[in-house]
Scaffold this motif. Sequence first.
Motif, PDB file in Angstrom:
ATOM      1  N   MET A 166       0.831  -1.189   0.000  1.00  0.00           N
ATOM      2  CA  MET A 166       0.000   0.000   0.000  1.00  0.00           C
ATOM      3  C   MET A 166       0.874   1.250   0.000  1.00  0.00           C
ATOM      4  O   MET A 166       1.759   1.384   0.835  1.00  0.00           O
ATOM      5  CB  MET A 166      -0.898   0.023   1.237  1.00  0.00           C
ATOM      6  N   LYS A 167       0.622   2.143  -0.946  1.00  0.00           N
ATOM      7  CA  LYS A 167       1.339   3.413  -0.983  1.00  0.00           C
ATOM      8  C   LYS A 167       0.486   4.483  -0.322  1.00  0.00           C
ATOM      9  O   LYS A 167      -0.644   4.738  -0.738  1.00  0.00           O
ATOM     10  CB  LYS A 167       1.659   3.797  -2.420  1.00  0.00           C
ATOM     11  N   ALA A 168       1.012   5.101   0.718  1.00  0.00           N
ATOM     12  CA  ALA A 168       0.271   6.116   1.463  1.00  0.00           C
ATOM     13  C   ALA A 168       1.142   7.349   1.675  1.00  0.00           C
ATOM     14  O   ALA A 168       2.375   7.251   1.727  1.00  0.00           O
ATOM     15  CB  ALA A 168      -0.187   5.566   2.812  1.00  0.00           C
ATOM     16  N   ILE A 169       0.501   8.519   1.781  1.00  0.00           N
ATOM     17  CA  ILE A 169       1.210   9.744   2.135  1.00  0.00           C
ATOM     18  C   ILE A 169       0.393  10.485   3.190  1.00  0.00           C
ATOM     19  O   ILE A 169      -0.815  10.264   3.332  1.00  0.00           O
ATOM     20  CB  ILE A 169       1.466  10.668   0.923  1.00  0.00           C
ATOM     21  N   ALA A 212       1.894  15.191  12.345  1.00  0.00           N
ATOM     22  CA  ALA A 212       2.289  14.353  11.208  1.00  0.00           C
ATOM     23  C   ALA A 212       3.219  13.236  11.670  1.00  0.00           C
ATOM     24  O   ALA A 212       3.071  12.072  11.262  1.00  0.00           O
ATOM     25  CB  ALA A 212       2.958  15.206  10.135  1.00  0.00           C
ATOM     26  N   ARG A 213       4.185  13.576  12.521  1.00  0.00           N
ATOM     27  CA  ARG A 213       5.127  12.558  13.002  1.00  0.00           C
ATOM     28  C   ARG A 213       4.418  11.514  13.866  1.00  0.00           C
ATOM     29  O   ARG A 213       4.728  10.317  13.793  1.00  0.00           O
ATOM     30  CB  ARG A 213       6.266  13.228  13.778  1.00  0.00           C
ATOM     31  N   ARG A 214       3.466  11.968  14.674  1.00  0.00           N
ATOM     32  CA  ARG A 214       2.723  11.023  15.513  1.00  0.00           C
ATOM     33  C   ARG A 214       1.914  10.062  14.650  1.00  0.00           C
ATOM     34  O   ARG A 214       1.896   8.849  14.888  1.00  0.00           O
ATOM     35  CB  ARG A 214       1.804  11.794  16.469  1.00  0.00           C
ATOM     36  N   PRO A 246       4.304   5.472   5.372  1.00  0.00           N
ATOM     37  CA  PRO A 246       4.012   6.522   4.388  1.00  0.00           C
ATOM     38  C   PRO A 246       5.264   6.933   3.613  1.00  0.00           C
ATOM     39  O   PRO A 246       6.364   7.002   4.178  1.00  0.00           O
ATOM     40  CB  PRO A 246       3.481   7.674   5.248  1.00  0.00           C
ATOM     41  N   GLU A 247       5.088   7.182   2.331  1.00  0.00           N
ATOM     42  CA  GLU A 247       6.215   7.547   1.482  1.00  0.00           C
ATOM     43  C   GLU A 247       6.757   8.930   1.792  1.00  0.00           C
ATOM     44  O   GLU A 247       7.945   9.195   1.624  1.00  0.00           O
ATOM     45  CB  GLU A 247       5.784   7.484   0.012  1.00  0.00           C
ATOM     46  N   VAL A 248       5.875   9.818   2.254  1.00  0.00           N
ATOM     47  CA  VAL A 248       6.306  11.191   2.489  1.00  0.00           C
ATOM     48  C   VAL A 248       5.304  11.875   3.404  1.00  0.00           C
ATOM     49  O   VAL A 248       4.140  11.473   3.484  1.00  0.00           O
ATOM     50  CB  VAL A 248       6.415  11.963   1.141  1.00  0.00           C
ATOM     51  N   MET A 249       5.767  12.896   4.131  1.00  0.00           N
ATOM     52  CA  MET A 249       4.890  13.776   4.906  1.00  0.00           C
ATOM     53  C   MET A 249       4.978  15.171   4.294  1.00  0.00           C
ATOM     54  O   MET A 249       6.069  15.745   4.208  1.00  0.00           O
ATOM     55  CB  MET A 249       5.310  13.799   6.376  1.00  0.00           C
ATOM     56  N   LEU A 266      -3.545   5.797  -0.875  1.00  0.00           N
ATOM     57  CA  LEU A 266      -4.274   6.393   0.242  1.00  0.00           C
ATOM     58  C   LEU A 266      -3.582   7.669   0.705  1.00  0.00           C
ATOM     59  O   LEU A 266      -2.363   7.707   0.840  1.00  0.00           O
ATOM     60  CB  LEU A 266      -4.340   5.386   1.403  1.00  0.00           C
ATOM     61  N   ILE A 267      -4.394   8.709   0.957  1.00  0.00           N
ATOM     62  CA  ILE A 267      -3.883   9.978   1.478  1.00  0.00           C
ATOM     63  C   ILE A 267      -4.547  10.261   2.818  1.00  0.00           C
ATOM     64  O   ILE A 267      -5.776  10.211   2.928  1.00  0.00           O
ATOM     65  CB  ILE A 267      -4.174  11.147   0.521  1.00  0.00           C
ATOM     66  N   PHE A 268      -3.733  10.537   3.838  1.00  0.00           N
ATOM     67  CA  PHE A 268      -4.244  11.044   5.117  1.00  0.00           C
ATOM     68  C   PHE A 268      -4.162  12.568   5.023  1.00  0.00           C
ATOM     69  O   PHE A 268      -3.067  13.139   4.961  1.00  0.00           O
ATOM     70  CB  PHE A 268      -3.421  10.507   6.284  1.00  0.00           C
ATOM     71  N   LEU A 269      -5.314  13.225   5.017  1.00  0.00           N
ATOM     72  CA  LEU A 269      -5.387  14.624   4.610  1.00  0.00           C
ATOM     73  C   LEU A 269      -5.988  15.513   5.688  1.00  0.00           C
ATOM     74  O   LEU A 269      -7.156  15.369   6.055  1.00  0.00           O
ATOM     75  CB  LEU A 269      -6.231  14.729   3.329  1.00  0.00           C
ATOM     76  N   ASP A 270      -5.200  16.459   6.185  1.00  0.00           N
ATOM     77  CA  ASP A 270      -5.728  17.494   7.077  1.00  0.00           C
ATOM     78  C   ASP A 270      -6.472  18.524   6.226  1.00  0.00           C
ATOM     79  O   ASP A 270      -6.142  18.718   5.054  1.00  0.00           O
ATOM     80  CB  ASP A 270      -4.582  18.166   7.832  1.00  0.00           C
ATOM     81  N   ILE A 271      -7.463  19.190   6.795  1.00  0.00           N
ATOM     82  CA  ILE A 271      -8.274  20.113   6.003  1.00  0.00           C
ATOM     83  C   ILE A 271      -7.600  21.463   5.847  1.00  0.00           C
ATOM     84  O   ILE A 271      -7.478  22.001   4.748  1.00  0.00           O
ATOM     85  CB  ILE A 271      -9.665  20.280   6.634  1.00  0.00           C
ATOM     86  N   GLN A 272      -7.131  22.035   6.960  1.00  0.00           N
ATOM     87  CA  GLN A 272      -6.498  23.352   6.870  1.00  0.00           C
ATOM     88  C   GLN A 272      -4.990  23.216   6.959  1.00  0.00           C
ATOM     89  O   GLN A 272      -4.443  22.711   7.939  1.00  0.00           O
ATOM     90  CB  GLN A 272      -6.993  24.288   7.965  1.00  0.00           C
TER      91      GLN A 272
END
Length: 253
Positions: A1-4, A13-15, A27-30, A49-55
């Motif tokens: 699975m490729k995730a960022i 992000a680190r947590r 994850p490949e990158v932050m 898959l992307i873990f995405l913050d809104i602001q």
Amino acid sequence: MKAIIIEDEKPSARRLNRMLADIGITPEVMLHSVHESVEYLLNHPAPDLIFLDIQLSDGLSFEIFDQVDINSAIIFTTAYDEYALQAFKLNSIDYLLKPIDEDELKAAVERFQVRFRESEKKQHIDFNEIAKMLGNPVDRVYKKRYTAKVGEHLKLFNTDDVQLFYSENKGSYLNLENGRNYLIDDKLEAIEKELDPAQFFRISRQAIINVNAIDDMISYTNSRLKIKINSFKEMDLIVSRERVKDFKNWLEK
């Protein structure tokens, strides 16, 4: 699975990165801004898959997809309140409410694996519609007042007059310039989301400080910083090592 991970708060992000590593995802990158994310996505294959913050620091994350056409699955990470999160629930979109819970993260990833990885279906999100339903967080109104019970009376305090919020012995307190401390009902996790991030910063798990209350900053052991606030003597105010860089950036905004 490729995730960022796309998240402007680097400690968060680190947590999240560590939590994902614990369940076997690296994850490949932050990424930390709209600009940085657009640049990366234009020059790399789309992740699963992307873990995405809104602001993000330079705008709403929705702006990324005005410039980049991708069909990755998205799990939103957000500090929005439960009312606003109806926008996600109504559209069957996965989200994780900050601070992210390990079990909820694992469950969200498992749902992704069932819906998207195994079936190879892609997620369609109408970002414009979600943005309308959420409203623009840039325009949000931060909390102006807090109450504390003193004997049989209820006292009201303006947020601007609070030097810091801190936790001690499972209680949460606000501190004023006159040195008085008042017990309040709110937990620091909830308070952090209600305050203007341009004025208040959470230096550790125990304290959130008002930039206007800082009297002095001193280098401390293990690359940390010690903060002095006039008339506050209850505990040492230490900026944890992982927050020092973000704290210095915050001071210069």
